[in-house]
Design an enzyme around this catalytic site. Structure first.
Site, PDB file in Angstrom:
ATOM      1  N   GLU A 190      -0.005 -20.051  37.690  1.00 53.93           N
ATOM      2  CA  GLU A 190       0.075 -19.460  36.356  1.00 53.93           C
ATOM      3  C   GLU A 190       1.390 -18.694  36.290  1.00 53.93           C
ATOM      4  O   GLU A 190       1.770 -18.011  37.247  1.00 53.93           O
ATOM      5  CB  GLU A 190      -1.098 -18.507  36.099  1.00 53.93           C
ATOM      6  CG  GLU A 190      -1.011 -17.751  34.785  1.00 53.93           C
ATOM      7  CD  GLU A 190      -2.159 -16.762  34.611  1.00 53.93           C
ATOM      8  OE1 GLU A 190      -3.283 -17.056  35.087  1.00 53.93           O
ATOM      9  OE2 GLU A 190      -1.940 -15.684  34.018  1.00 53.93           O
TER      10      GLU A 190
ATOM     11  N   GLU B 101       3.684  -9.965  29.232  1.00 57.50           N
ATOM     12  CA  GLU B 101       2.398  -9.385  28.854  1.00 57.50           C
ATOM     13  C   GLU B 101       2.599  -7.905  28.574  1.00 57.50           C
ATOM     14  O   GLU B 101       3.519  -7.280  29.114  1.00 57.50           O
ATOM     15  CB  GLU B 101       1.364  -9.544  29.971  1.00 57.50           C
ATOM     16  CG  GLU B 101       0.925 -10.958  30.256  1.00 57.50           C
ATOM     17  CD  GLU B 101      -0.136 -10.993  31.346  1.00 57.50           C
ATOM     18  OE1 GLU B 101      -1.325 -11.064  31.017  1.00 57.50           O
ATOM     19  OE2 GLU B 101       0.248 -10.899  32.537  1.00 57.50           O
TER      20      GLU B 101
END
Length: 367
Positions: free
Chosen positions: A245, A250
């Site tokens: 991933e 974020e």
């Protein structure tokens, strides 16, 4: 002598008949006139949309572009008055370009000249030797193009104990969780009939890209409980974290303007405190547009915030457990609410509704 005179008379009569024309001849086909307004259009480097008015004396008409960076749609093409919508992609080159849209009605043709400014040297941040292979500037329509984008549909609690329900474009009450508006992709998170709804969308989910420079300009929402992200997952996903991933950006609302990047794999994952991650302060990340990017090669992954290095990680040849990043990955934008990280300090439903905005997303690969 009489025979010769008779033949001459027949020939003279035939010529006379041909010369005066017969009343049975069909009327000539009237010529068709086409006019367009405007007759030429100019676009900035980032592309956009323009509408052209078409008037013709013919019964119907059509239009086509002679360059693949121009898209055309027609309206009322079976009437003598109609419109053409011209969409132009972003120009990745440092030279101005020009082409045409041709309007046809009967045997008549009319060209509309389409010109576009060159990209400035600093218009794109991709390294030398990389060219634009896909992008969305969100300059047309009111919804995402289904040929490029896929919505996730999952109930609350599906992942990370998050509180939102992901739906396909519209909530049960008919409110959009995603829309294209004012040149931006808007991802909305809101409460409706006691439930939280939001959007999570995938770009080219079946194909993705292997290596490249990916960049997006994003405005983050404000509010305790928000968890927006710009990230990537493998096209041929089987298990996590083994297949990897890539988190390009974020942020959580209870820690405003601190953005982070992370890489997940079997050998480095937050569940056993071996994660590869880095956080940096980005003033105005909540409320202003900033660029977030990744340069991904077979040997290294580096992420950026406004052109500054955020995280860098090398492929040290330790195998797939450490480097599962040699397969195609697709791009994700989502706005989560609450969950194991976004809700670590609780949520403030008084902040709802909130919106994450994406001005553009661009993918470059080596020529």
């Amino acid at each position: 002598m009489k025979q010769m005179i008779f033949i001459s008379s027949i020939i003279s009569l035939a010529v006379a008949l041909c010369g005066c024309g017969g009343s049975d001849d069909p009327d000539p086909v009237p010529s068709v006139n086409i006019s367009v307004q405007p007759e030429s259009v100019a676009f900035p480097a980032e592309g956009g949309n323009r509408q052209i008015e078409v008037n013709t004396t013919g019964k119907e008409w059509g239009a086509y572009a002679n360059a693949d960076w121009i898209k055309v749609e027609t309206q009322n093409s079976t009437s003598q008055k109609g419109y053409i919508s011209i969409k132009v992609d972003a120009n990745p080159f440092t030279k101005k370009r020009e082409a045409a849209v041709s309007v046809m009605s009967g045997t008549a043709r009319k060209n509309i000249i389409v010109a576009q400014d060159a990209a400035l040297d600093n218009a794109y941040n991709a390294p030398d030797g990389y060219s634009l292979v896909w992008n969305d500037e969100f300059n047309s329509g009111s919804e995402l193009n289904p040929n490029d984008w896929t919505h996730e549909v999952k109930n609350a609690g599906w992942v990370n104990n998050e509180l939102q329900n992901y739906v396909n474009h519209l909530s049960p009450g008919g409110n959009p969780v995603t829309e294209v508006k004012n040149g931006h992709l808007q991802i909305h998170c809101f409460k409706e009939n006691g439930k939280i709804y939001s959007g999570r969308v995938y770009a080219k989910v079946k194909d993705g890209w292997k290596y490249g420079y990916m960049e997006a300009s994003i405005k983050l929402p404000k509010g305790k409980g928000t968890w927006p992200a710009f990230w990537m997952m493998p096209v041929n996903f089987k298990s996590w974290p083994a297949d990897g991933e890539i988190d390009i950006m974020e942020e959580v609302g209870y820690h405003p303007d601190y953005v982070s990047s992370s890489l997940h794999a079997t050998a480095h994952v937050h569940s056993n405190n071996t994660q590869v991650t880095h956080e940096m302060y980005c003033q105005g990340a909540e409320g202003d547009f900033h660029t977030y990017a990744i340069l991904w090669t077979a040997n290294n992954i580096t992420t950026y915030v406004d052109g500054k290095v955020q995280l860098t990680y090398d492929n040290c040849g330790l195998g797939r457990n450490d480097w599962p990043y040699d397969d195609p990955f697709y791009i994700i934008f989502n706005l989560a609410w609450g969950g194991s990280w976004g809700g670590a300090q609780g949520v403030d439903e008084g902040a709802l509704p909130v919106t994450m905005e994406v001005d553009y997303v661009r993918v470059f690969q080596k020529k």
